[in-house]
Design a protein around this motif. Structure first.
Motif, short mmCIF file in Angstrom:
data_model
loop_
_atom_site.label_atom_id
_atom_site.label_comp_id
_atom_site.label_asym_id
_atom_site.label_seq_id
_atom_site.Cartn_x
_atom_site.Cartn_y
_atom_site.Cartn_z
N ASP A 145 -46.54 16.26 -11.27
CA ASP A 145 -47.14 17.12 -9.79
C ASP A 145 -46.79 15.82 -8.81
O ASP A 145 -47.82 15.27 -8.05
CB ASP A 145 -48.57 17.90 -9.31
N ARG A 147 -47.54 16.65 -5.55
CA ARG A 147 -48.54 17.24 -4.14
C ARG A 147 -49.85 16.16 -4.58
O ARG A 147 -50.23 15.89 -3.69
CB ARG A 147 -48.78 18.59 -4.60
N PHE A 197 -49.63 22.11 -19.41
CA PHE A 197 -49.15 21.95 -18.39
C PHE A 197 -50.17 23.31 -17.48
O PHE A 197 -49.90 22.91 -16.14
CB PHE A 197 -48.28 22.29 -18.91
N ALA A 198 -50.36 23.97 -17.91
CA ALA A 198 -51.43 24.60 -17.05
C ALA A 198 -52.79 24.09 -15.98
O ALA A 198 -53.02 24.40 -15.45
CB ALA A 198 -51.74 25.96 -17.92
N ARG A 201 -51.28 22.83 -13.21
CA ARG A 201 -50.88 23.72 -12.15
C ARG A 201 -51.92 23.98 -11.99
O ARG A 201 -52.39 24.23 -10.56
CB ARG A 201 -50.19 24.99 -12.39
N ALA A 202 -53.22 24.34 -12.65
CA ALA A 202 -54.54 24.47 -11.59
C ALA A 202 -55.27 23.13 -10.73
O ALA A 202 -56.23 23.12 -11.09
CB ALA A 202 -55.17 24.85 -13.15
N LEU A 219 -41.73 23.53 -17.14
CA LEU A 219 -40.69 23.06 -16.16
C LEU A 219 -39.64 24.12 -15.45
O LEU A 219 -40.09 24.57 -15.15
CB LEU A 219 -39.82 21.59 -15.54
N ALA A 222 -41.97 27.02 -15.37
CA ALA A 222 -42.79 27.14 -14.62
C ALA A 222 -42.59 28.03 -12.66
O ALA A 222 -42.65 28.50 -11.84
CB ALA A 222 -43.51 25.92 -14.21
N ASP A 224 -41.69 25.59 -10.40
CA ASP A 224 -42.33 24.99 -9.17
C ASP A 224 -41.45 23.91 -8.73
O ASP A 224 -41.88 22.83 -9.70
CB ASP A 224 -43.91 25.08 -10.05
N LYS A 226 -42.60 21.24 -7.27
CA LYS A 226 -43.70 20.36 -6.80
C LYS A 226 -43.74 19.54 -8.02
O LYS A 226 -44.07 18.24 -8.17
CB LYS A 226 -44.55 20.80 -5.74
N LEU A 227 -43.17 20.64 -9.02
CA LEU A 227 -43.59 19.36 -10.91
C LEU A 227 -41.90 18.54 -10.26
O LEU A 227 -40.98 19.61 -11.21
CB LEU A 227 -43.85 20.07 -11.73
#
Length: 290
Positions: A145, A147, A197-198, A201-202, A219, A222, A224, A226-227
């Motif tokens: 991630d 972020r 993976f969840a 994301r959490a 991926l 998702a 997303d 940012k991943l």
């Protein structure tokens, strides 16, 4: 007690009698190809809304149709070892189930050393099985991630970041031992890559390590940006790339030859690569087709 022993013996005999290998002519006559696929193993083989899905399911269906046959899926819960799975679905049958054998099993490592493995008596462990038809190369993959982690040029970048892995998996053992246990304290264990993976994301972990196909699919699902996928290597891991193929009973080589011809056509005309792309997976051809 004597009645119980006789009943048990009878049930075992019935189970054994039902577990018979169908030869090529009988398969073609009956018009059905029975294929063992691993159960609950996305993106390779799984059920969604009661319908079978996955790249292995799609491949099995295409192979069956190429021979003019209808596909019958035999869902296979994975055993402790691949030897157990080959025994239960290819050559002996499960004494606790109907005893029905599959004609074909997918997602079997295409590996000469494994195929030639012998027991303590010097006997081939899988002498009743023919492993053939490599259809993809597999490897391990890390996703992270952005972020919480800017980049992963090497596994050293993960020293201060928790990493989600499936319990009792190769990535789990690797993180526990690599670089003298450098990452042991950062490993977080989950029942499946999907749950790991969840957790990423959490925000519970910053990265996840699993099979490349699993990571690609997660991926893809998702959506997303940012991943991201890491491109680092895994020092001291041993074999990091291997080939996946198929298995039939050793008496059913004619079926193997027919399936291999269908498979080669799918690889060479690009249809197998397109199949993988529908699930968001990168496809890497086996070495003999590169």
């Amino acid at each position: 007690m004597r009645r119980l022993i006789l009943l048990s013996a009878l049930l075992l005999c019935l189970g054994t009698a039902q577990a018979q290998v169908r030869d090529y002519d009988r398969i073609m006559e009956e018009g059905v190809l029975r294929v063992a696929l691993y159960q609950d193993f996305p993106p390779y083989s799984y059920e969604q809304d009661g319908q079978p899905r996955g790249v292995d399911y799609e491949l099995a269906k295409a192979l069956a149709e190429g021979l003019g046959l209808t596909l019958q899926v035999i869902w296979a819960p994975p055993g402790e070892k691949l030897d157990d799975d080959l025994r239960d679905y290819i050559w002996r049958g499960r004494v606790t189930a109907q005893g029905e054998l599959a004609d074909l099993m997918l997602r079997v490592p295409y590996d000469r050393d494994y195929a030639q493995m012998r027991n303590e008596l010097g006997e081939l462990v899988n002498e009743r099985v023919v492993m053939f038809g490599p259809y993809q190369r597999e490897r391990w993959q890390l996703a992270f991630d952005r972020r919480r982690l800017a980049e992963v040029p090497s596994i050293n970048a993960l020293q201060t970041h928790p990493i989600g892995v499936e319990v009792d998996s190769v990535p789990s053992f690797y993180l526990s031992s690599a670089r003298e246990g450098l990452l042991r304290s950062q490993a977080r264990h989950y029942p499946s890559p999907t749950l790991a993976f969840a957790a990423m994301r959490a925000g519970e972990v910053d990265a996840v390590m699993a099979l490349r196909g699993e990571v690609d699919w997660l991926l893809h699902e998702a959506h997303d940006p940012k991943l991201a996928l890491a491109e680092n290597a895994y020092p001291d891991m041993g074999r990091q790339i291997w080939e996946i193929g198929m298995a039939v009973h050793e008496s059913n080589r004619q079926l193997a030859y027919a399936l291999e011809e269908q498979l080669e056509n799918m690889i060479l005309d690009g249809s197998l690569e397109r199949l993988y792309a529908r699930y968001g997976l990168r496809y890497e051809k086996p070495e003999q087709y590169q």
